[in-house]
Design a protein around this motif. Sequence first.
Motif, PDB file in Angstrom:
ATOM      1  N   ASN A 106       9.933 -21.165  21.062  1.00  0.00           N
ATOM      2  CA  ASN A 106      11.369 -21.345  21.247  1.00  0.00           C
ATOM      3  C   ASN A 106      12.137 -21.318  19.924  1.00  0.00           C
ATOM      4  OD1 ASN A 106      13.662 -21.591  22.742  1.00  0.00           O
ATOM      5  ND2 ASN A 106      13.575 -23.820  22.884  1.00  0.00           N
ATOM      6  N   GLY A 107      11.811 -20.351  19.094  1.00  0.00           N
ATOM      7  CA  GLY A 107      12.551 -20.200  17.839  1.00  0.00           C
ATOM      8  C   GLY A 107      12.046 -21.056  16.703  1.00  0.00           C
ATOM      9  N   ARG A 108      10.955 -21.799  16.898  1.00  0.00           N
ATOM     10  CA  ARG A 108      10.412 -22.647  15.833  1.00  0.00           C
ATOM     11  C   ARG A 108       8.953 -22.293  15.608  1.00  0.00           C
ATOM     12  NH1 ARG A 108      11.960 -28.754  16.435  1.00  0.00           N
ATOM     13  NH2 ARG A 108      11.162 -28.608  14.344  1.00  0.00           N
ATOM     14  N   GLN A 109       8.568 -22.184  14.366  1.00  0.00           N
ATOM     15  CA  GLN A 109       7.186 -21.872  14.039  1.00  0.00           C
ATOM     16  C   GLN A 109       6.530 -23.138  13.503  1.00  0.00           C
ATOM     17  OE1 GLN A 109       6.724 -18.616  11.382  1.00  0.00           O
ATOM     18  NE2 GLN A 109       4.519 -18.625  11.468  1.00  0.00           N
ATOM     19  N   HIS A 110       5.375 -23.477  14.077  1.00  0.00           N
ATOM     20  CA  HIS A 110       4.691 -24.699  13.669  1.00  0.00           C
ATOM     21  C   HIS A 110       3.954 -24.501  12.347  1.00  0.00           C
ATOM     22  CE1 HIS A 110       5.665 -26.752  17.302  1.00  0.00           C
ATOM     23  NE2 HIS A 110       5.102 -25.836  18.054  1.00  0.00           N
ATOM     24  N   CYS A 111       3.924 -25.564  11.574  1.00  0.00           N
ATOM     25  CA  CYS A 111       3.209 -25.564  10.307  1.00  0.00           C
ATOM     26  C   CYS A 111       1.710 -25.525  10.596  1.00  0.00           C
ATOM     27  CB  CYS A 111       3.586 -26.834   9.526  1.00  0.00           C
ATOM     28  SG  CYS A 111       2.579 -27.149   8.078  1.00  0.00           S
ATOM     29  N   ALA A 112       1.001 -24.669   9.886  1.00  0.00           N
ATOM     30  CA  ALA A 112      -0.440 -24.537  10.115  1.00  0.00           C
ATOM     31  C   ALA A 112      -1.186 -25.788   9.662  1.00  0.00           C
ATOM     32  CB  ALA A 112      -0.966 -23.312   9.385  1.00  0.00           C
ATOM     33  N   ARG A 113      -0.647 -26.477   8.683  1.00  0.00           N
ATOM     34  CA  ARG A 113      -1.333 -27.645   8.138  1.00  0.00           C
ATOM     35  C   ARG A 113      -1.230 -28.849   9.077  1.00  0.00           C
ATOM     36  NH1 ARG A 113       0.102 -30.628   2.572  1.00  0.00           N
ATOM     37  NH2 ARG A 113      -1.628 -32.075   2.576  1.00  0.00           N
ATOM     38  N   CYS A 114      -0.026 -29.121   9.611  1.00  0.00           N
ATOM     39  CA  CYS A 114       0.147 -30.293  10.478  1.00  0.00           C
ATOM     40  C   CYS A 114       0.220 -29.913  11.948  1.00  0.00           C
ATOM     41  CB  CYS A 114       1.391 -31.072  10.083  1.00  0.00           C
ATOM     42  SG  CYS A 114       2.939 -30.210  10.444  1.00  0.00           S
ATOM     43  N   ARG A 115       0.209 -28.645  12.263  1.00  0.00           N
ATOM     44  CA  ARG A 115       0.271 -28.111  13.627  1.00  0.00           C
ATOM     45  C   ARG A 115       1.515 -28.587  14.376  1.00  0.00           C
ATOM     46  NH1 ARG A 115      -5.417 -29.695  13.606  1.00  0.00           N
ATOM     47  NH2 ARG A 115      -6.601 -27.883  12.958  1.00  0.00           N
ATOM     48  N   GLY A 116       2.627 -28.696  13.656  1.00  0.00           N
ATOM     49  CA  GLY A 116       3.898 -29.049  14.274  1.00  0.00           C
ATOM     50  C   GLY A 116       4.124 -30.530  14.461  1.00  0.00           C
ATOM     51  N   ALA A 117       3.210 -31.360  14.019  1.00  0.00           N
ATOM     52  CA  ALA A 117       3.358 -32.803  14.208  1.00  0.00           C
ATOM     53  C   ALA A 117       4.372 -33.404  13.234  1.00  0.00           C
ATOM     54  CB  ALA A 117       2.009 -33.500  14.039  1.00  0.00           C
ATOM     55  N   GLY A 118       4.531 -32.806  12.088  1.00  0.00           N
ATOM     56  CA  GLY A 118       5.475 -33.321  11.106  1.00  0.00           C
ATOM     57  C   GLY A 118       4.845 -34.194  10.051  1.00  0.00           C
ATOM     58  N   ASP A 119       3.576 -34.566  10.223  1.00  0.00           N
ATOM     59  CA  ASP A 119       2.877 -35.320   9.184  1.00  0.00           C
ATOM     60  C   ASP A 119       1.412 -34.915   9.188  1.00  0.00           C
ATOM     61  OD1 ASP A 119       2.104 -36.434  11.533  1.00  0.00           O
ATOM     62  OD2 ASP A 119       2.611 -38.497  11.028  1.00  0.00           O
TER      63      ASP A 119
END
Length: 132
Positions: A106-119
């Motif tokens: 939905n227009g957002r790409q998740h970070c490979a390191r945190c997998r979209g968790a934010g931490d």
Amino acid sequence: MLSEDDVLAAVRRSLGAAAGDGAAFPAQGARITRHLLVDGEIVRCVETREERPGFHRGGKDLSGRPEYDDIDRYPLPAPADPGARSTLLLVRRGSVDPRACAVCTNGRQHCARCRGAGDVTCPPLRALRGVR
């Protein structure tokens, strides 16, 4: 523009016809005073029609926009205020290509390191003993 004599003659004729005789109009001392009756302003309404390709990642609701086949033949209603700027966004019929985005959500790409968790979780710090 009529001269003062022409205006006075027209008034005499009009009042004489209404009263049945010309005595209703004072012949001496009549004056013509000019008053502005109409104050006008010219407002031009400029129309620009253009087509631009667009791509939007993620979901975008286009159901509220009117569709057109030929942009030059799309009828536009008269503007309520020609002096005010307004924009009408249309969608060319058959041009919407809804497809899932394989890379993003939905227009957002998740970070490979945190997998979209934010931490990022990491092991707790341990104190080293016996080191001098």
